[in-house]
Design an enzyme around this catalytic site. Structure first.
Site, PDB file in Angstrom:
ATOM      1  CE1 TYR A   1       4.351  -6.992   3.606  1.00  0.00           C
ATOM      2  CE2 TYR A   1       4.584  -9.477   3.247  1.00  0.00           C
ATOM      3  CZ  TYR A   1       4.538  -8.372   2.392  1.00  0.00           C
ATOM      4  OH  TYR A   1       2.933  -8.093   1.746  1.00  0.00           O
TER       5      TYR A   1
ATOM      6  CG  ASP B   1      -1.582  -1.146   1.400  1.00  0.00           C
ATOM      7  OD1 ASP B   1      -2.220  -1.662   0.363  1.00  0.00           O
ATOM      8  OD2 ASP B   1      -1.936  -1.843   2.330  1.00  0.00           O
TER       9      ASP B   1
END
Length: 355
Positions: free
Chosen positions: A199, A75
């Site tokens: 991540y 995002d």
């Protein structure tokens, strides 16, 4: 002066490759290209524009026409050090000199259109200076010679592919860097062929969203409970348009390490796949645990979405509690991992098919 030679994309061979690249998320309106205007450019559209300008894709076509696939959608504000996309691109090889087994290009498309032959200044001059009665025959002869010369040139051994890394990095802004490319098979999908996604979320214990003085030890204890296969519906943002029914995901590994030079701690999460905003939601809960507003056991509570027959007295959490997601800027898609036998990254300027 003769007109410039037209570039007909379909007159060139194509091959399917994967591209690994990094980008600074704060410069973009997210990874995925959008069909409507966005306040900031998207990473994909910027990459596509560079591919088009470098004549590596057909600028008149769409992402789908190039067989485009992405590994992990990030995002706005989220960065990456190892994002991956796959697509068909122009190749330096031709049907006449493409390597054969055992080094054959696995995903190779031959041209579907004829490429106009290049004429030299002398050849143009011979056509222009010919008598009008002979001009058609001279033109036919010159173009025949040029076509034969072109086939001969395309038949010569080709030892290196186009320098994809250099071409793209010369056209992309500094906030996006191509790190490597890899030959892939025709059905390769950057998303579904990915084995693990790694991540990283960077934390400053002295300046966290919940105030200073985070207990990193408590956060790590809670983090360990996230490992394994669980229902993470209470650790994501539910997107009604996607109609997801399976919220089970697997966290293969999770740990916190200290970044000595930055005076930061880094939360690492390695999983096969993640739900929408899952990492930021998990971090939000870890912050609540680290500042003492929630117990470590809240992680188990949020993953208990059905009655536990062995512990029927424990409550179930059917509706996701209201809490603010962690900020986007400290989050980074660090790596996308594939089968090493199927995806071999090349970072050198050029690469021979036999390497």
């Amino acid at each position: 002066m003769p007109s410039s030679k037209p570039f007909i994309f379909n007159s060139y061979s194509q091959r399917k490759i994967a591209l690994k690249f990094s980008y600074s998320g704060w410069s973009y309106n997210g990874l995925a290209a959008q069909s409507v205007p966005t306040p900031l450019p998207t990473v994909e559209q910027t990459l596509w524009d560079a591919l088009s300008k470098g004549r590596l894709v057909d600028a008149s076509k769409s992402f789908d026409s190039a067989g485009w696939s992405r590994c992990g959608r990030t995002d706005k504000g989220v960065s990456s050090a190892g994002q991956v996309v796959a697509l068909w691109v122009r190749s330096a090889y031709t049907p006449y000199n493409a390597p054969h087994a055992p080094h054959a290009i696995e995903a190779f498309k031959q041209p579907t259109a004829a490429r106009p032959p290049s004429l030299s200044k002398a050849q143009h001059a011979s056509i222009d200076s010919a008598d009008e009665s002979e001009r058609d025959s001279v033109r036919e002869r010159v173009y025949k010679e040029a076509h034969e010369a072109q086939i001969f040139k395309e038949s010569q051994p080709q030892t290196h592919e186009l320098n994809y890394i250099q071409i793209l990095n010369s056209l992309l802004p500094p906030s996006i860097r191509i790190l490597g490319w890899a030959p892939v098979h025709p059905a390769f999908d950057a998303r579904f062929d990915c084995l693990r996604r790694h991540y990283k979320y960077y934390v400053d214990p002295a300046a966290s969203p919940q105030g200073p003085g985070l207990d990193v030890g408590r956060m790590n204890t809670a983090l360990q409970r996230l490992k394994g296969t669980h229902d993470f519906r209470n650790f994501c943002k539910v997107d009604a348009s996607k109609q997801i029914k399976n919220f089970h995901r697997t966290i293969h590994d999770a740990w916190i390490e200290r970044e000595e030079n930055l005076n930061l701690h880094c939360v690492n999460l390695v999983g096969s796949a993640f739900l929408y905003h899952q990492v930021r939601c998990m971090m939000a809960v870890l912050f609540l645990v680290g500042c003492g507003k929630e117990e470590v056991s809240v992680v188990d509570d949020l993953m208990r979405v059905e009655l536990d027959p062995e512990h029927p007295h424990l409550p179930t959490v059917i509706g996701k509690p209201i809490y603010d997601m962690a900020h986007d800027l400290p989050l980074c898609l660090y790596d996308c991992v594939y089968d090493d036998s199927k995806v071999v990254w090349r970072s050198a300027p050029c690469g021979s098919e036999s390497e």
